[in-house]
Design an enzyme around this catalytic site. Sequence first.
Site, PDB file in Angstrom:
ATOM      1  N   ARG A  71      -5.769  55.273   9.559  1.00 49.37           N
ATOM      2  CA  ARG A  71      -4.709  54.133   9.204  1.00 49.37           C
ATOM      3  C   ARG A  71      -3.811  54.398   7.868  1.00 49.37           C
ATOM      4  O   ARG A  71      -4.541  54.583   6.851  1.00 49.37           O
ATOM      5  CB  ARG A  71      -5.365  52.687   8.918  1.00 49.37           C
ATOM      6  CG  ARG A  71      -4.421  51.483   9.181  1.00 49.37           C
ATOM      7  CD  ARG A  71      -4.987  50.077   8.723  1.00 49.37           C
ATOM      8  NE  ARG A  71      -5.333  49.978   7.714  1.00 49.37           N
ATOM      9  CZ  ARG A  71      -6.579  49.882   6.817  1.00 49.37           C
ATOM     10  NH1 ARG A  71      -7.547  49.417   7.711  1.00 49.37           N
ATOM     11  NH2 ARG A  71      -6.796  49.660   5.676  1.00 49.37           N
ATOM     12  N   GLU A  87      -1.759  54.215   0.899  1.00 45.51           N
ATOM     13  CA  GLU A  87      -2.807  55.030   0.849  1.00 45.51           C
ATOM     14  C   GLU A  87      -2.803  55.404   2.538  1.00 45.51           C
ATOM     15  O   GLU A  87      -2.405  54.747   3.435  1.00 45.51           O
ATOM     16  CB  GLU A  87      -4.125  54.433   0.428  1.00 45.51           C
ATOM     17  CG  GLU A  87      -4.507  53.246   1.120  1.00 45.51           C
ATOM     18  CD  GLU A  87      -5.891  52.494   0.512  1.00 45.51           C
ATOM     19  OE1 GLU A  87      -6.410  53.316  -0.503  1.00 45.51           O
ATOM     20  OE2 GLU A  87      -6.363  51.587   1.124  1.00 45.51           O
ATOM     21  N   ASN A  89      -6.204  56.138   5.026  1.00 48.88           N
ATOM     22  CA  ASN A  89      -7.615  55.866   5.138  1.00 48.88           C
ATOM     23  C   ASN A  89      -8.093  56.709   6.549  1.00 48.88           C
ATOM     24  O   ASN A  89      -7.325  56.864   7.635  1.00 48.88           O
ATOM     25  CB  ASN A  89      -7.678  54.376   5.583  1.00 48.88           C
ATOM     26  CG  ASN A  89      -7.173  53.411   4.668  1.00 48.88           C
ATOM     27  OD1 ASN A  89      -8.036  53.285   3.595  1.00 48.88           O
ATOM     28  ND2 ASN A  89      -5.901  52.952   4.727  1.00 48.88           N
ATOM     29  N   SER A  94     -10.772  49.565   9.349  1.00 48.54           N
ATOM     30  CA  SER A  94     -11.417  48.066   9.933  1.00 48.54           C
ATOM     31  C   SER A  94     -10.203  47.362  10.228  1.00 48.54           C
ATOM     32  O   SER A  94      -9.181  47.483   9.972  1.00 48.54           O
ATOM     33  CB  SER A  94     -12.448  47.650   8.961  1.00 48.54           C
ATOM     34  OG  SER A  94     -11.519  47.234   7.695  1.00 48.54           O
ATOM     35  N   LYS A 252      -8.361  59.772  -2.882  1.00 49.34           N
ATOM     36  CA  LYS A 252      -6.976  59.345  -3.583  1.00 49.34           C
ATOM     37  C   LYS A 252      -6.539  60.797  -4.253  1.00 49.34           C
ATOM     38  O   LYS A 252      -5.277  61.161  -4.390  1.00 49.34           O
ATOM     39  CB  LYS A 252      -7.298  58.456  -4.669  1.00 49.34           C
ATOM     40  CG  LYS A 252      -7.795  57.108  -4.231  1.00 49.34           C
ATOM     41  CD  LYS A 252      -6.802  56.417  -3.515  1.00 49.34           C
ATOM     42  CE  LYS A 252      -7.306  55.011  -3.218  1.00 49.34           C
ATOM     43  NZ  LYS A 252      -8.512  54.922  -2.310  1.00 49.34           N
ATOM     44  N   LYS A 306      -5.920  54.078 -10.039  1.00 47.67           N
ATOM     45  CA  LYS A 306      -6.799  54.164  -8.731  1.00 47.67           C
ATOM     46  C   LYS A 306      -8.029  55.041  -9.093  1.00 47.67           C
ATOM     47  O   LYS A 306      -7.835  56.250  -8.994  1.00 47.67           O
ATOM     48  CB  LYS A 306      -5.914  54.728  -7.600  1.00 47.67           C
ATOM     49  CG  LYS A 306      -4.988  53.688  -7.005  1.00 47.67           C
ATOM     50  CD  LYS A 306      -4.514  54.047  -5.743  1.00 47.67           C
ATOM     51  CE  LYS A 306      -3.664  53.011  -5.191  1.00 47.67           C
ATOM     52  NZ  LYS A 306      -3.216  53.281  -3.569  1.00 47.67           N
ATOM     53  N   GLU A 310     -12.933  53.283  -1.777  1.00 44.11           N
ATOM     54  CA  GLU A 310     -12.307  52.822  -0.813  1.00 44.11           C
ATOM     55  C   GLU A 310     -12.989  51.241  -0.704  1.00 44.11           C
ATOM     56  O   GLU A 310     -13.860  50.845  -1.207  1.00 44.11           O
ATOM     57  CB  GLU A 310     -12.589  53.545   0.521  1.00 44.11           C
ATOM     58  CG  GLU A 310     -12.142  54.861   0.565  1.00 44.11           C
ATOM     59  CD  GLU A 310     -10.642  55.034   0.299  1.00 44.11           C
ATOM     60  OE1 GLU A 310      -9.706  53.922   0.730  1.00 44.11           O
ATOM     61  OE2 GLU A 310     -10.274  56.022  -0.039  1.00 44.11           O
ATOM     62  N   GLY A 311     -12.178  50.384   0.073  1.00 49.19           N
ATOM     63  CA  GLY A 311     -12.705  49.014   0.366  1.00 49.19           C
ATOM     64  C   GLY A 311     -12.307  47.764  -0.359  1.00 49.19           C
ATOM     65  O   GLY A 311     -12.542  46.764  -0.458  1.00 49.19           O
ATOM     66  N   ARG A 393      -1.349  42.781   6.377  1.00 46.91           N
ATOM     67  CA  ARG A 393      -2.181  41.820   5.565  1.00 46.91           C
ATOM     68  C   ARG A 393      -1.067  41.254   4.469  1.00 46.91           C
ATOM     69  O   ARG A 393      -0.158  41.890   3.964  1.00 46.91           O
ATOM     70  CB  ARG A 393      -3.275  42.774   4.932  1.00 46.91           C
ATOM     71  CG  ARG A 393      -4.186  42.988   5.423  1.00 46.91           C
ATOM     72  CD  ARG A 393      -5.152  44.143   4.979  1.00 46.91           C
ATOM     73  NE  ARG A 393      -4.348  45.252   4.766  1.00 46.91           N
ATOM     74  CZ  ARG A 393      -5.051  46.786   4.089  1.00 46.91           C
ATOM     75  NH1 ARG A 393      -6.184  46.627   3.821  1.00 46.91           N
ATOM     76  NH2 ARG A 393      -4.323  47.561   4.036  1.00 46.91           N
TER      77      ARG A 393
END
Length: 417
Positions: A71, A87, A89, A94, A252, A306, A310-311, A393
């Site tokens: 993603r 970023e 992923n 998810s 990253k 950063k 992740e998450g 989002r």
Amino acid sequence: MSFPKVYWDQAVELAPLFNELVDRVSLDGDFLQQTLARTKEVNSFTGRLLDIHAKMMKLNKKEDVRLGLTRSDYMVDGATDLLLQVELNTISTSSNGLACGVCELHRNLIRQHQRELGLDPESVVGNTAIAQHAEALAGAWAEFNNQSSVVLVVVQPEERYMYDQYWITVALREMYGVTTIRKTMAAIDAEGELRPDGTLIIDGSPVAVVYFRAGYTPNDYPSEAEWRARLLIECSSAIKCPSIAYHLVGTKKIQQELAKENVLERFLDNKADIEKVRKCFAGLWSLENDSIVMSAIESPELFVLKPQREGGGNNIYGDNLRETLVSLKKDGSNELAAYILMQRIFPPESLCYLVREGTCIRENAVSEFGIFGTYLRNKDKVIINDQCGYLMRTKAASLNEGGVVAGYAFLNSVFLT
């Protein structure tokens, strides 16, 4: 959220390019090891992942069948009107199930109230993430060529996203007749068996595909059992989604390295494609760049610091960013290699209705938009390379962080304008 079609078309066009880029970078083991070497010294989690990767290189272990569910996340920069990548992923991408549900919710609401709203429900972009993710996982399962094999879904011990994952397992069973098994890393260590031919056995069944919905954060490895499970999976003949190499491509530091001059040319051949990818890169710098570090200390509001995590909930902003940089520089610390600096993107704000736990508030909000990608190849044959749905989002404009599970952002859908 209203979203101009020009940005949608650009992100859709970029998806297969990023899929191909991830695959090609994953095959360059030396590039991954060298780029992350300094990060390894100060970040034990990245170091453990690199150690497993190095073992696979030493064994000359080839992943003939490679599966990526990626993603790529973007924001529109209000100052330049450019679509910039936040970023990329490569593990546990998810919200595919929930994103499809929210899209259908919005379409149905517009249909029910079309007369009052005067909106076309078809302008809410249909979300194909679950159907296409299931197609890719089933395709990989078919390439494994064992009708009795299963797809192993790696989950966290107290999985908060189980319903998001449930849509995939239902689609695999109902559309393709594929059985899934859910296991934590600790359970895989305790119950998994590696046959001499490389077959991974769980609950008496051979595993065709390992689909990671955990394993992307140090919290997923509380003991050596989890690391043994990760190594066991990597040593097996199962198709990994993602492999350890794909996982590392999503760090990253690799993102920052790919943004350097002439690095994309190492992996992509077509000049036009290279320019399309490069155009969406935001400013990315290592902390070895003293002038950029000083700029960030002087104007921390223009940057994001950063770590290799992740998450959601991990990035550093504002005064905390300045204090962290000053502290790291004063110590002359190797810890600088554990971070990258990124240009802060300021997307346009718009009034939005945000609903959480039954409470609705009206607030100025900004959005981050991700395009899912599916990539499946067997040796030289590319079986799937496509975009497959999206994640929108939305969060209050006053907030820095944007994770949904972390409690900052809201799931949304795209209304094309």
